[in-house]
Write an enzyme that holds these catalytic residues in place. Structure first.
Site, PDB file in Angstrom:
ATOM      1  N   GLU A  81     -25.001  21.469  -8.302  1.00  0.00           N
ATOM      2  CA  GLU A  81     -24.769  22.608  -7.408  1.00  0.00           C
ATOM      3  C   GLU A  81     -23.272  22.726  -7.271  1.00  0.00           C
ATOM      4  O   GLU A  81     -22.608  21.860  -6.724  1.00  0.00           O
ATOM      5  CB  GLU A  81     -25.449  22.350  -6.056  1.00  0.00           C
ATOM      6  CG  GLU A  81     -25.446  23.555  -5.135  1.00  0.00           C
ATOM      7  CD  GLU A  81     -24.313  23.506  -4.141  1.00  0.00           C
ATOM      8  OE1 GLU A  81     -23.294  24.186  -4.400  1.00  0.00           O
ATOM      9  OE2 GLU A  81     -24.429  22.799  -3.141  1.00  0.00           O
ATOM     10  N   CYS A 116     -20.351  26.144   0.333  1.00  0.00           N
ATOM     11  CA  CYS A 116     -20.710  26.592  -1.011  1.00  0.00           C
ATOM     12  C   CYS A 116     -21.449  27.922  -0.975  1.00  0.00           C
ATOM     13  O   CYS A 116     -21.503  28.632  -1.979  1.00  0.00           O
ATOM     14  CB  CYS A 116     -21.551  25.532  -1.713  1.00  0.00           C
ATOM     15  SG  CYS A 116     -23.058  25.090  -0.807  1.00  0.00           S
TER      16      CYS A 116
END
Length: 676
Positions: free
Chosen positions: A258, A297
């Site tokens: 990720e 993020c």
């Protein structure tokens, strides 16, 4: 001032910083306060300890036992979360940021604990999908199963969420039955260290289930094999470097990533100034720019609005951002704290300068802003910075440069297809949101952008009061994304657990599949119990225990009485000529629900006993019509047992109805709660 020593936990022992240790500075003051790292860690010993001690101990437990363990760990962390709050201020996070990181991480563990109990078996084998019939007579069948990998999961986490980032990986890993070695980012590893200490001190985890590396991993990745997993969160550059580790490539080590994501938020063409959706859009963007000082993020990096609304968005967003009080995160009045370090601050400024080559900064001057309660020149403070790109089609760097801080760029679109094209130029995102009250707009964005996103968040006046926000990954849903976002998928409920398990196709007779999966498969041997199964407690019932009932003849009077009593006078039950014109019926037939009622009458034990409640039925199918004069009988078999509490458990019964010619007329699964 002596530095706080941030230790690693390796092979059952706490190891203090040593050779190669580095200092960690407070995000608020810029002063060093801790030391972490030890290049002399015995990484092979850690791997061996996880594989030979932690793994076997976890695999002996069933999914439900591991789920109970997660719940207890979450409770232990929750009882001491104030300690985590107090320490986490040094990362620059505010109290509201703590709620996202610490409370969010604990909540994630609770969700996985619940899903483990509700959606996974009370055993050691997870059945993935239905049984496949591979032969004419059903004596040779297939079934996909998932079992825990026999290796170790190495978790490499980012600095921005030292608790949630660990727990959202750790929860599915432990639920799968795989031990973990956690390596947090050094800048915030001191918060992770405390969380790990709390879990280890609780005595809940078996030895070897959890280890911690505070500092560098050394050559650990070079020692991984085909049973191991690497789960990484961080930059795309680092992910690429790690993916190319020879051992990871040569041994086909699972690599879940990720990474960088230029997430977008689209203001629908219907959401004009003055609408609830316009105000919601401004609020969402502002929150995503300032929460965790933009170090998320999932933060909104690209703001996409109709060309006619761009100026209105700039004005409204600037007005809202101007009210953001920047300061020492320990102050109750602070709404945005510092970045994690001065090094990160410098990186954000460099990336903002790149964005500034294609866009004009319209709000936020990094040289001229106010910080309350701290020295902005010593701490890692920055103001929210909003850029405006007048031509998103000609721009390149705003679509490939992520300033991982309070920075976002607004750009205009001509029509919805243009907005979708702009969003997709991010080449893969964790999340794109669309704020609209027009379902056609929402559908258009999903069809046009779903392939480029791990999640699409849609919000409007209906859902705004209960929605969790653009930037909030939830443990129930997949968190990840394609392309630039890394191609990985974390969480997503049981989907996340499967990253740490091997899917295997097993083939064999019904008896073999039943024994392996702990679930009775039709065709497997039936067990005759000593008494009616409804008189037997949960713990006394055996998988495959079966009751065969007497038969009952269905009459025309039964059909008409049921029709008139229920009001279900559908023509197939009441009009013989009309029923005969239907290709499925020979004439008037019995109601399907009449058959279910008769079936219950045939197998139910009416007296008070261990059956507490009928909680439903699944997978109902009617295969052959029953006419007046036909008879039916029932086979009732214990298919599966799932313990729910110490007092009762769920019994799943496989029920088949057959006629006088032994032809199956109906099949379903009955669910009951039985006293333990």
């Amino acid at each position: 001032m002596s530095l706080q020593q941030i230790s690693s936990f390796a092979a059952g022992e706490w190891i203090s910083p040593g050779t190669g240790a580095r200092t960690i500075a407070s995000a608020i003051t810029g002063e060093a306060f801790a030391s972490a790292g030890n290049s002399a860690l015995d990484v092979q010993g850690m791997l061996d300890y996880a594989r030979t001690v932690g793994g076997p101990a976890l695999r002996k437990m069933g999914f439900h036992d591991r789920a109970k363990m997660l719940k207890a760990l979450a409770g232990a962390l929750g009882a001491r979360k104030q300690e985590l709050y107090d320490l986490s201020f040094n990362t620059g996070a505010t109290q509201s940021d703590h709620m996202v990181d610490i409370d969010g991480g604990i909540g994630t563990m609770f969700v996985f604990a619940s899903k483990g109990r509700r959606e996974m078996p009370d055993g050691q084998v997870y059945l993935d999908g239905d049984v496949e019939q591979l032969s004419r007579n059903g004596t040779f069948l297939g079934q996909h199963i998932c079992t825990p990998l026999h290796g170790v999961a190495v978790h490499i986490n980012a600095f921005n969420f030292p608790v949630w980032g660990m727990l959202e990986k750790l929860a599915p890993t432990l639920l799968a039955g795989v031990p973990a070695i956690v390596k947090p980012a050094t800048n915030s590893c001191y918060v992770t260290e405390l969380a790990v200490k709390i879990m280890l001190d609780s005595g809940i985890l078996p030895a070897g289930a959890l280890q911690l590396v505070s500092g560098g991993l050394g050559d650990m990745l070079d020692r991984l094999g085909m049973q191991d997993v690497v789960s990484f969160t961080g930059s795309a550059d680092t992910a690429l470097k790690l993916r190319q580790t020879p051992a990871i490539v040569n041994n086909a080590v699972r690599f879940v990533s990720e990474q960088d994501s230029l997430n977008a938020s689209i203001l629908g063409p219907d959401a004009e100034p003055g609408t609830p959706e316009f105000d919601l859009f401004v609020k969402e963007v502002s929150r995503e720019m300032t929460a965790k000082a933009g170090q998320k993020c999932t933060a909104i990096r690209r703001i996409i609005a109709p060309e006619t609304s761009v100026q209105a968005v700039i004005e409204a967003l600037s007005a809202r951002l101007s009210k953001t009080l920047i300061g020492d995160p320990r102050l109750e009045t602070t709404r945005m704290g510092a970045l994690v370090s001065n090094g990160q601050k410098q990186d954000v400024l460099e990336k903002a300068a790149i964005i500034g080559q294609e866009a004009e900064r319209v709000f936020g001057d990094p040289e001229n802003f106010t910080v309350e309660g701290a020295d902005k020149d010593k701490g890692a403070f920055l103001p929210p910075m909003l850029f405006h790109c007048p031509d998103a089609d000609k721009a390149e760097r705003i679509h490939d440069t992520e300033a991982f801080g309070p920075v976002s760029t607004i750009m205009g679109y001509r029509d919805l297809d243009h907005a979708i094209n702009i969003a997709n130029r991010g080449q893969g995102s964790l999340v794109t949101s669309v704020i609209t009250n027009d379902a056609a707009v929402a559908r258009g964005v999903v069809l046009g952008s779903a392939a480029y996103n791990g999640r699409i968040y849609i919000n409007n006046r209906t859902s705004m009061k209960e929605s969790t926000g653009h930037g909030s990954p939830l443990p129930h849903m997949v968190h990840g994304g394609p392309g630039r976002a890394g191609g990985g998928e974390e969480m997503g409920g049981v989907r996340g657990v499967k990253h740490y398990m091997q899917r295997t196709a097993i083939q064999g007779s019904p008896e073999m599949l039943s024994a392996i999966g702990g679930t009775w498969v039709p065709g497997a041997p039936e067990v005759e119990g000593p008494a009616h199964p409804f008189t037997r407690k949960f713990g006394e019932l055996s998988i495959g225990e079966t009751l065969h009932t007497a038969s009952r003849t269905v009459t025309m009077d039964d059909i008409e009485l049921f029709a008139n009593f229920t009001g279900d006078t559908f023509y197939a039950h009441m009009d013989d000529d009309a029923a005969k014109r239907n290709p499925f019926f020979p004439g008037r037939v019995a109601h399907g629900y009449l058959l279910l009622s008769f079936a219950a009458g045939l197998f139910v034990e009416p007296n008070e006993g261990p059956v507490l409640a009928n909680t439903g039925l699944d997978n109902l199918r009617f295969m052959k019509p029953v006419s007046a004069g036909d008879s039916i009988k029932v086979r009732l078999s214990v298919k599966k047992k799932t313990r729910r509490t110490d007092d009762y458990g769920e019994v799943r019964w496989h029920v088949t109805l057959t006629n006088q010619d032994d032809e199956m007329v109906a099949e379903y699964e009955l669910l009951t709660m039985n006293a333990y």
